[in-house]
Design a protein around this motif. Sequence first.
Motif, short mmCIF file in Angstrom:
data_model
loop_
_atom_site.label_atom_id
_atom_site.label_comp_id
_atom_site.label_asym_id
_atom_site.label_seq_id
_atom_site.Cartn_x
_atom_site.Cartn_y
_atom_site.Cartn_z
N ASP A 210 0.49 -1.21 -0.18
CA ASP A 210 -0.11 -0.33 0.37
C ASP A 210 1.22 1.54 0.38
O ASP A 210 0.53 2.24 -0.15
CB ASP A 210 -1.36 0.04 1.12
N ILE B 279 2.42 2.28 -3.91
CA ILE B 279 1.23 2.49 -4.60
C ILE B 279 1.42 4.58 -3.90
O ILE B 279 0.62 4.30 -5.73
CB ILE B 279 -0.36 1.79 -4.58
N GLN C 41 0.40 -8.36 -7.88
CA GLN C 41 0.20 -6.86 -6.70
C GLN C 41 0.07 -6.27 -7.57
O GLN C 41 0.56 -6.07 -8.86
CB GLN C 41 1.61 -6.92 -5.79
N ALA C 42 -0.50 -4.58 -7.62
CA ALA C 42 -0.87 -3.62 -8.37
C ALA C 42 0.70 -3.33 -8.54
O ALA C 42 1.08 -2.16 -9.92
CB ALA C 42 -1.92 -2.84 -7.71
N GLN D 175 -8.94 -7.53 -5.74
CA GLN D 175 -8.16 -6.90 -5.19
C GLN D 175 -7.56 -5.60 -5.53
O GLN D 175 -7.21 -5.09 -5.72
CB GLN D 175 -7.83 -7.14 -3.77
N GLU E 23 -8.69 -3.33 -8.64
CA GLU E 23 -9.25 -2.52 -7.55
C GLU E 23 -8.07 -1.10 -7.62
O GLU E 23 -8.28 -0.30 -7.18
CB GLU E 23 -10.36 -2.95 -5.91
N THR E 24 -7.33 -2.04 -6.46
CA THR E 24 -5.87 -0.75 -6.40
C THR E 24 -5.16 -0.19 -7.31
O THR E 24 -5.29 1.59 -7.61
CB THR E 24 -4.55 -1.10 -6.57
N HIS F 33 -6.57 3.73 -9.28
CA HIS F 33 -4.79 5.02 -8.86
C HIS F 33 -5.16 6.15 -10.31
O HIS F 33 -5.22 5.64 -11.03
CB HIS F 33 -3.52 3.78 -9.33
#
Length: 860
Positions: A397, A400, A452-453, A492, A495-496, A500
């Motif tokens: 997090d 990001i 992961q994003a 998830q 969505e991140t 963004h």
Amino acid sequence: MPLNLKLSQRETAFNSEVVMRFELYNSLFQTLPFYQVKDTGILLPFFSSHCEKEANKLKSPTSIIESFFKKYVPDIDHREQINRMFRFIQYIERQVVLFDAIEDSSFNKLGRADDSGTLQILSQQAAVSQDARDEISKKLNDFSLRLVLTAHPTQFYPGTILGIMTDLIEALKTNDINTIDLLLQQLGKTPFFNKTSPTPVDEAISLAWFLENIFYHAVSGIQSKLDEEFDISAARHSQLLELGFWPGGDRDGNPNVTTETTKSVASFLRQRAFRCYYRDFRLLKRRVTFRGVEKAMATLDKLIYSNANFKQDNTNVQPEILELLQSIKHTLVADHDSLFVKLVDDLIKKVSLFGCYFATLDIRQDSRVLRKVFKFCMAQGGKSIDIPAGYLELPEDEKIKTITFNEADIVCPDDEDKLTCDTLNTIRLMKQIQQTNGEKACQRFIISNCQQASDILQLIDLFLWSGWKKESLSVDFMPLFETVNDLKGAAQVMETLYTHPFYKEHLERRGNLQSIMLGFSDSTKDGGYLMANWSIYNAKVELTAMARKYGIALAFFDGRGGPPARGGGKTHRFYASMGEEIANEHIQLTIQGQTVSSQYGSVETARFNMEQLINAGVISALHPNASDVLGAEKKALISAMADESYKLFLDLRQHPLFVEYLEKFSPLKLLSHINISSRPTKRNTDAQLKLEDLRAISFVTSWSQLKQNIPGFYGVGTALNKMEEAGKWGDVKELYNSSGFFKTMVDNCVMSMTKTDFRVTAYLEKDKKFGPFWKLLKDEFELTKAMLLELTGTTLLMGEYPVERRSIAIREKIVLPLVIIQHYALQCLSTCNDEELIKIYNKLVIRTVYGIVNAGRNLA
């Protein structure tokens, strides 16, 4: 027409058009005077019959081989026995080709059971009223189909054999005996395999045969039909029909792919497209001989010819070619009564579809590699990239929030890690390819093992640090979610990204269309058949809901192999069964291995299978089946079955003999020696084989060579049995009869089991070490078979599909001798100390793999 009557007619047609003709032409083939095989054709039927009889007695492969030679050819030594087996293999390989050709030549005569899925049905619906036509047109304008050819090492037929097959199919359609005889002679003398392993560029050239000879005609033919029947908008964001290409771009799939490989393949694809155009243009030039078009025709001739025959590094000439063709069309309409205008329209359509690139070259790399490259660039970029030194240690997090998107120019020094330089150089090359071949030529970057994003956002930075500009970043970044755990967290991650600011702005510039790839192969290896299918279904539901929440159009790109264990089987039924909870406006899927030649090996079969996919996407949107939306109770029921299956599959994977069994009794260790692929069978270079490093295709292929197909059914029987014991059998039967998704999943499992034959390895039941493990597999097979027969209400596996079942049975009978020879050679290897014989046995095993996979059509 009643179903049983229709099936009866299909069976009759199959017997007369396929079975009888195969017996006729096979007898002709077996008497051809090939060098050193004069008596092989005579002896082979006896060998095949002997294998069948002894396999029914559950004799070991060694016993079967030894007893055959003792009975039929008692006067030859062991070396000559091996020589005879190689000759048998040569014949059987070609018998498979003959059967393929006969079946494909009869394609339009068999009264296909799935005719409901063609464009003709859409046309009939549109003919009912203008409203119906408008509704279908609207759905078609929101729909797209993308087929992506991937270089998986199971497309065994070289271009020479594919060419013979194409001509043989045409000759068989008219039973042209003389031509068939000549082609069978050619087939007998043409090699089936390479003496050396192909390079990635060789693989691309081999697979491009299908682009040039099949898809060029099939795609343009379907597009023409759609344009004639419906109102297809020229202003739509994406093409309705698109082709993708992985050979030369897929680094994760093939570590031997380099920047130079990608550049060569992009150039080759461009040249092939122009060669196709020039063939059509030559006909156009012979017909359009009128005043007023001379200058445009001459310019067009020079432009297409030079691009078809000489390497070009100039700009994208598609707009210029289309402008010239439109001017010629205008003159024909205005001054020459529209004579031959259809020829011009046809070429306009093809140039519009395939541009200067033929198929979009996708780039794929693993997230772990991309993270290393990002780390390198951070060290090189300094203040220009403005990312804090401790960024890499931050939790997701915080990453990001912290990541910046500054443009820079980071060049990889010559002494840096090759993989790092290749990644950065390829990112620069993508821009160059877009400039010369058009934006669509290379506009997708797929991130394998995406977790992961930040994997996506960091890749965007790599582009901005390699000469790309934010406002003109014409690239689609595509996560690939594969494992069971990654699929659970996929929504998830997205969505991140959707929330963004930078990614949201980038997506808007890309038409608010997000493509997400989901991999069947690795999820099956990870969690077994039921859990893989259910995990992907759930991920699609969650990802669709997330995309709709943020107003994003979603395209699922399904990484599907040939066999059901890798997402294959009745593919169109899979898409037709998607309920309203799953985005289905854009169908994208890989076609690979034997799926390429079995489903797209001729223009007819390619058109049929593509039309079915279009029909599946449009009909599921036009007439959604309420039962395809699974309610909470049905989801809970499938989830409970998936969990039970998953537990059993994990127990099997963790069994101490699991990998050793596969190594000892299948050709797993030898797959890397087969000269059909330029890539390794596993992802690391360690001597010891680890299951997690084994590529899914090698995993599934090995089980299919064993004739056990474990990834396609293991755990299904136990899961169904648990439901019956819990008093939920009525619910399971109702689910099978009402849910298209569940029925398709079950039917594909049944298909996988139909290609299973435990007779071949029955001798292992008495093996002290492996006997209990073999019995574990066999018991689950028998339980699954019993439960599936009860569930489907049939007495035979695939009893609902007798023609398909018969086709499989004939193919399995043809290759049973190959399976016996393979297991005999593997048994010999386990006790042999003679280095020369070991090499011969290895070669014997390797040669059998080709025919077994080719006959199965979707075993790998």
